[in-house]
Write a protein that holds these residues in place. Structure first.
Motif, PDB file in Angstrom:
ATOM      1  N   UNK A 614       2.369   8.254   2.285  1.00 28.54           N
ATOM      2  CA  UNK A 614       1.568   7.355   3.019  1.00 28.54           C
ATOM      3  C   UNK A 614       1.016   6.288   1.831  1.00 28.54           C
ATOM      4  N   UNK A 615       0.518   6.771   0.878  1.00 31.92           N
ATOM      5  CA  UNK A 615      -0.216   5.770  -0.070  1.00 31.92           C
ATOM      6  C   UNK A 615       1.248   4.956  -0.568  1.00 31.92           C
ATOM      7  N   UNK A 616       2.274   5.525  -0.746  1.00 32.47           N
ATOM      8  CA  UNK A 616       3.441   4.773  -1.324  1.00 32.47           C
ATOM      9  C   UNK A 616       3.923   3.744  -0.414  1.00 32.47           C
ATOM     10  N   UNK A 617       3.861   4.043   0.910  1.00 31.83           N
ATOM     11  CA  UNK A 617       4.082   3.157   1.945  1.00 31.83           C
ATOM     12  C   UNK A 617       3.247   1.734   1.812  1.00 31.83           C
ATOM     13  N   UNK A 618       1.853   2.100   1.675  1.00 30.19           N
ATOM     14  CA  UNK A 618       0.913   1.132   1.681  1.00 30.19           C
ATOM     15  C   UNK A 618       1.252   0.238   0.197  1.00 30.19           C
ATOM     16  N   UNK A 619       1.614   1.077  -0.836  1.00 33.18           N
ATOM     17  CA  UNK A 619       1.901   0.119  -1.971  1.00 33.18           C
ATOM     18  C   UNK A 619       2.873  -0.770  -1.909  1.00 33.18           C
TER      19      UNK A 619
END
Length: 900
Positions: A614-619
Motif C-alpha cells: 500500500x505504501x509503495x503504491x502511494x509513493x
C-alpha cells in the motif's frame, strides 16, 4: 542397502499395461518424457488367500437355510438351553437388525426368561447402527428396567459410530438426570467419544472425575449441545424433563476413589494422552498397568508404538516393539503395519521393507493396509519396478489394489512422464471397477496439477461402475484442469452440463470459476458468476470479491471496480488490506493521488495498518507529480516497519529522486541497497540513467560495468540502460558485444534497443543509404529485418563470427528473406573475406531477381579486388563476374550449406 532387506526375488514382470482388446485411449502422450527408471531387484510377496467376492451377499441364495444361518437362528428348544451369556453372544452375532429384533422377541417369549439389561443394550446397538430410530425408541421405552450402564454404553457407542456424537454425549446428561453413575465400560466409552471429537481436556477431566468417585459433567457444557427436536434422540429430552424423574440437583452420590481394571480403558487413555501430545503421561499410564493387575495387550503396544513413532521418536517405537516380543505379547499384522508407517513417515525405506518382510516370518499375512503403506513409500520414491512387483503380488494373491492406492500409483507414473503407463494402469484397475468419486477426483487432480487437461478429461468421462456417480468434487477438479489450460469455453460447457445433470454447484465451484475468469482476463464473466453464487444462497468471501476487483483494475475498468467494492461493503463483507491495496495501486497508476489517498484513509479508518504494498503504491502516486517530500515521509514510515522498505519501494523512491536529479538522496538509497545485497537490475539502471542525464558518463559506465559483473542483466530494460551509456560514449564495439550477450541469453531486443543501434550506426561512418534501408525494413515489419540489423551491427563492429552465425540462420532453406536481408548477408560475407560465398550469394540474388543497390556493388567491387580479378562487365545495372575457376550453381540447386 535396500537389497539387504529384500526377500528372495519372484519371477515374472509386472502386468502394468492394459490387456488385448482394451478400449482406445485418448490424450495418450509419449512415455519418453523421462527415461524409464533402471531395473530393480524384485520383492517376493507372500501369497494371500483369495478374498471373498465383493458382490457376495449375506442372504442365502438357496431356498433352504444354510448351516451358518441355522446356527444364528436356532429353535426355541436350543435357545432355552443356552446360558444368558450364550444368548448375548448369539444376539450380538446377528447380521441384520430385523433378525436381531426377532431373536430378542423370541428370547423374551421363552418360558422362565429373566429380563437381561445386556440383551436390551445389544438390541439398542443393532438398531442404532442401522439407524432404525423409530424401532430404537420403541425398544427404549419397552425396557422392563430403567436404562442401565450397558444400555447407555451400547447406545452411545452406536450413536458415535453413526456420526451422532452430540446425541451420544447427551446420554451423559440423561444418566446424570436419572442418577446412574457410569461404570468403567460406559466411562471409557464416553472418554473415547470425547477423544474422537478432539475434546481431549474434557475427556481427561471426565476420567479423573470418575477415578475420584465423582460424576460431574458440568464442565462438558452439555446444556449447549443442540439436538434436533425432530431428530432421532429427541425422546431423550422428553425423558429428562419428565416430572416423574428426579431433578438433576439430586445428583449422584459420590463413591470412593477407584482405578480402572480393564485393559480397554488403559488403551483408550493411552491413545487419548497420545492424541493430546502428552507422551510422558501415556508412558506412565502404560507402566502403571502391571501394578493394578492389568497386563498390556497387542492393542496397547500398537497404540504406544503409533504414538511415539508419529512424534518422531522411531527409536522408542523400536524399543517398544522389542519389549512387546520379550513380554510374550504376540504382534499382529497391525503391529507390523504401525512399524512400517513409522518408518515411512521418516522416509526410511529400509525400515519399511524390514518390517514388511517380518510379517511372513511371524506366520502372518499382509493385509490391505500393508500394501497401501508399501505402495505409498515405493511410489513416492518413483521405484516403478518394485511398485509393479507389489501390484503383481496383490493380483496373484486373488486380491486387488486398494482404491486409496490408485491415485498414488497414477501420480508416480505421471511424475515420471510415463503417461501411457498411467492410462493403461487406469484402464486395468479403475475403469468400471466401482472406484469412489473421491478417488476418481484424486486421480484427475494428478493430471490437472501438471496441466494435462485432456488426460483429466479422459478420467472424468470414464465409466465408474454401479452406484458410483460423479459428484461435485470431480466437476471442481475438471474446472481446475480446464482453467489452468485456459480452456475457458470448455469450462462454460462443463458448468452448463452440471446444471443439466442436476449436480448442484457448491461454494468451491463458484470460487474456482470466479478466480479462473478473473485471472484469465474476463472480469465481466466473473461478475456474472458472482451474482449466480449469491442467488444460489452462498455468501462470497473477501477473496472472491478481491479477484474480480483485481481483474477490473488490470483492465483499467475503474468505475466497475469501485461499484463492486461498494457492493462488497453493502453485503457485509469487510475489505482486507489486499482489496484496499488493489484500489490504491489502481489510482496510483493513473496518477489520481486524491482517490488513492481516499482509500488509504478508509483503510486506516477500518483499523487495518497499511503494508509495504500500500505504501509503495502511494509513493508511486506521489511520484507522478514529483511530490518527493510526501513520498519521502511514506518511505521513512516504512523504515519503522518490520523488515524496513522492500526493494520495490526503494526502487520507486530511487526513480523519483532520479527524475528530479536529486543525486545525493538517490545515491544514499542505492548505496544502502548495495550494502545489504538488495540492489537489483532496476536499481543499477536507474542510477546509470541518472548519472548519464547529468553528464557524468564515466560514473554511469562504472555503474553499468558493476551491473554486468553482478549477473543481474536478465531483461531487456537493464540491457538497454547499459547500452545507452555505451552509446553516449560512442562505444560501438561495447554495444555490439552487449547485444551479443542478449542473443546468447535469449533476451529479445525491443524497439528502444533498435533505436539505439540505428543511432550508433549513423555515428559510425556507415553509409546513410544502408541505414535507411535497414530502418525501412524494420518499420515495414519485415520478418528478417531484426536479424539483419543485428548481423549488420556485428559486422560493422568487427564481430565477424557472430555476424556469420546469424547469416547462417537467416539463409536456412525454410527461411524467406527480402532484398535488405540478402544485402546484409552479402556485406557480412564480403567483410569477413568469405569471397566465394559472397559471389555464390550474389548469383543466387541475381537468379531471384533481386537488383543490387550501390552498397551491394561496392561490396562486390571489394570482392573483385581481393580476388585480383581483371575483368568486370557492367550491364543494365547488374555487375556480373565470370571466371572459369568458380562454379556457380543455380539458386534452385545450391545447398544452403555452401553459404554457411
Amino acid at each position: 542397502m535396500i537389497s539387504s532387506v529384500l526377500c528372495p526375488p519372484a519371477a515374472g514382470a509386472a502386468a502394468g499395461a492394459a490387456g488385448a482388446g482394451a478400449p482406445p485411449i485418448i490424450g495418450s502422450r509419449s512415455s519418453s518424457l523421462h527415461p524409464p527408471p533402471p531395473s530393480a531387484s524384485r520383492i517376493h510377496l507372500p501369497r494371500l488367500p483369495p478374498p471373498p467376492s465383493p458382490y457376495s451377499s449375506s442372504t442365502p441364495t438357496s431356498p433352504f437355510p444354510s448351516h451358518a444361518s441355522s446356527a444364528l437362528q436356532p429353535f426355541d428348544e436350543v435357545l432355552s438351553s443356552m446360558s444368558p451369556r450364550e444368548q448375548t453372544s448369539l444376539l450380538s452375532r446377528q447380521r441384520c437388525w430385523r433378525r436381531a429384533r426377532d431373536l430378542f422377541n423370541r428370547l423374551r417369549a421363552l418360558p422362565g426368561y429373566a429380563p437381561n439389561p445386556v440383551h436390551d443394550a445389544v438390541l439398542l446397538r443393532h438398531l442404532a447402527r442401522a439407524r432404525r430410530w423409530a424401532e430404537l425408541h420403541r425398544a427404549w421405552i419397552g425396557m422392563p428396567f430403567p436404562p442401565s450402564n450397558p444400555a447407555y454404553a451400547a447406545l452411545a457407542d452406536a450413536l458415535a459410530k453413526a456420526g451422532l456424537a452430540r446425541g451420544a454425549l447427551l446420554l451423559l446428561r440423561h444418566m446424570r438426570t436419572r442418577g446412574v453413575a457410569p461404570d468403567e465400560v460406559s466411562m471409557n466409552t464416553f472418554v473415547r467419544i470425547l477423544k474422537d471429537e478432539g475434546r481431549h481436556d474434557d475427556a481427561l477431566a471426565l476420567f479423573h472425575s470418575w477415578c475420584d468417585g465423582r460424576f460431574e459433567v458440568d464442565f462438558l457444557d452439555l446444556d449447549c449441545i443442540t439436538v434436533d427436536l425432530d431428530g432421532p434422540m429427541q425422546f431423550l429430552l422428553a425423558d429428562m424433563y419428565d416430572d416423574k424423574i428426579a431433578a438433576p440437583a439430586a445428583g449422584v452420590a459420590p463413591e470412593r476413589p477407584r482405578k480402572p481394571k480393564l485393559v480397554v480403558t488403559y488403551n483408550v487413555l493411552i491413545d487419548l494422552y497420545g492424541k493430546a501430545g502428552k507422551l510422558k503421561n501415556a508412558l506412565d499410564m502404560f507402566l502403571d498397568m502391571p501394578a493394578h493387575g492389568v497386563m498390556p495387550d497387542t492393542y496397547t503396544f500398537n497404540t504406544l508404538i503409533n504414538i511415539f513413532g508419529f512424534s518422531g521418536n522411531s527409536a522408542q517405537a523400536e524399543v517398544l516393539f522389542a519389549s512387546m516380543v520379550i513380554r510374550g505379547v504376540k504382534p499382529d499384522t497391525k503391529t507390523y503395519n504401525v512399524m512400517m508407517t513409522v518408518f515411512a513417515s521418516i522416509g526410511d525405506l529400509e525400515g519399511v521393507l524390514k518390517y514388511y518382510c517380518q510379517i511372513r516370518n511371524a506366520g502372518l499375512h499382509p493385509d490391505a493396509v500393508t500394501y497401501r503403506i508399501l505402495l505409498q513409500v515405493l511410489c513416492e520414491r518413483k521405484m516403478v519396478h518394485k511398485a509393479e512387483d507389489v501390484i503383481e503380488g496383490i493380483l496373484k494373491a486373488g486380491s486387488f489394489v486398494h482404491e486409496q492406492s490408485l491415485p498414488v500409483v497414477m501420480k508416480m507414473y505421471v511424475d515420471l512422464g510415463l503417461l501411457d503407463e498411467a492410462i493403461a494402469f487406469f484402464e486395468k484397475h479403475c475403469r468400471g471397477k466401482g472406484v469412489s468419486s473421491k478417488n476418481f477426483s484424486a486421480i484427475m487432480d494428478v493430471f490437472a496439477g501438471r496441466g494435462l487437461w485432456e488426460e483429466a478429461e479422459h478420467i472424468f468421462c470414464s465409466e465408474r461402475g454401479d452406484g458410483n456417480e460423479k459428484d461435485i468434487v470431480e466437476y471442481n477438479v475438471m474446472i481446475k484442469a480446464y482453467g489452468q489450460a485456459k480452456q475457458y469455453d470448455r469450462v462454460s460447457s462443463l458448468f452448463e452440463s452440471m446444471e443439466e445433470s442436476g449436480v448442484p454447484s457448491d461454494e468451491c465451484t463458484y470460487n474456482s470459476l470466479i478466480q479462473m475468469f478473473s485471472f484469465g482476463g474476463f472480469p465481466h464473466r466473473a461478475k456474472k458468476l458472482l451474482g449466480k453464487m449469491k442467488d444460489a444462497g452462498f455468501e462470497p468471501k473477501c477473496e472472491t470479491y478481491s479477484a474480480i476487483i483485481r481483474s477490473y483494475s488490470r483492465h483499467c475498468l475503474v468505475p466497475e471496480a469501485i461499484d463492486l467494492f461498494n457492493e462488497m461493503k453493502a453485503s457485509g463483507v469487510e475489505p482486507n488490506v489486499i482489496v484496499y491495496g488493489i484500489l490504491i495501486d489502481m489510482f496510483a497508476e493513473t496518477g489520481n493521488v486524491k482517490e488513492a489517498l481516499h482509500y488509504s484513509n478508509l483503510l486506516e479508518q477500518s483499523g487495518i495498518s497499511p503494508n509495504h504494498i500500500v505504501l509503495t503504491s502511494l509513493i508511486k502516486a506521489y511520484s507522478k507529480f514529483n511530490s518527493w517530500k510526501e513520498a519521502q515521509d511514506l518511505y521513512s514510515r516504512m523504515n519503522d516497519m518490520d523488515g524496513g522498505p522492500d526493494i520495490i519501494a526503494s526502487n520507486a523512491m530511487l526513480n523519483l529522486y532520479a527524475k528530479l536529479e536529486m543525486v545525493t538522496e538517490a545515491k544514499e538509497i542505492f548505496d544502502s541497497l548495495r550494502r545489504n545485497n538488495h540492489a537489483d537490475a532496476v536499481s543499477y539502471t536507474t542510477m546509470a540513467y541518472l548519472y548519464k542525464s547529468i553528464g557524468l558518463l564515466s560514473e554511469s559506465i562504472r555503474i553499468t560495468h558493476k551491473l554486468q559483473k553482478s549477473g543481474l542483466l536478465s531483461d531487456c530494460a537493464s540491457c538497454n540502460a547499459v547500452m545507452a551509456c555505451y552509446g553516449a560514449k560512442g562505444n560501438l564495439r561495447d554495444c555490439a558485444e552487449l547485444v551479443h550477450q542478449m542473443v546468447v541469453a535469449n533476451i529479445p531486443p525491443d524497439a528502444s534497443t533498435f533505436e539505439m543501434i540505428f543511432s550508433l550506426l549513423k555515428n559510425g561512418h556507415v553509409s546513410t543509404k544502408e541505414i535507411l534501408q535497414l530502418e525501412s525494413a524494420y518499420d515495414d515489419g519485415k520478418k528478417s529485418a531484426k536479424q539483419a540489423i543485428i548481423a549488420f551491427l556485428f559486422s560493422v563492429a568487427g564481430m565477424h563470427d557472430a555476424a556469420l552465425e546469424i547469416c547462417g540462420k537467416m539463409l536456412m532453406p525454410q527461411s524467406t528473406l527480402d532484398a535488405c536481408a540478402y544485402n546484409v548477408c552479402f556485406k557480412v560475407y564480403a567483410s569477413s573475406r568469405k569471397v566465394e560465398k559472397a559471389f555464390s550469394l550474389f548469383m543466387w540474388m541475381r537468379d531471384l531477381g533481386l537488383k543490387p543497390d550501390t552498397s551491394t556493388c561496392n561490396h562486390l567491387a571489394t570482392c573483385y579486388g581481393r580476388l585480383g580479378a581483371l575483368e568486370g562487365v557492367h550491364t543494365n545495372g547488374f555487375t556480373e563476374y565470370r571466371t572459369s575457376e568458380l562454379s556457380m550453381p543455380s539458386h534452385k540447386t545450391m545447398p544452403s550449406s555452401s553459404l554457411i
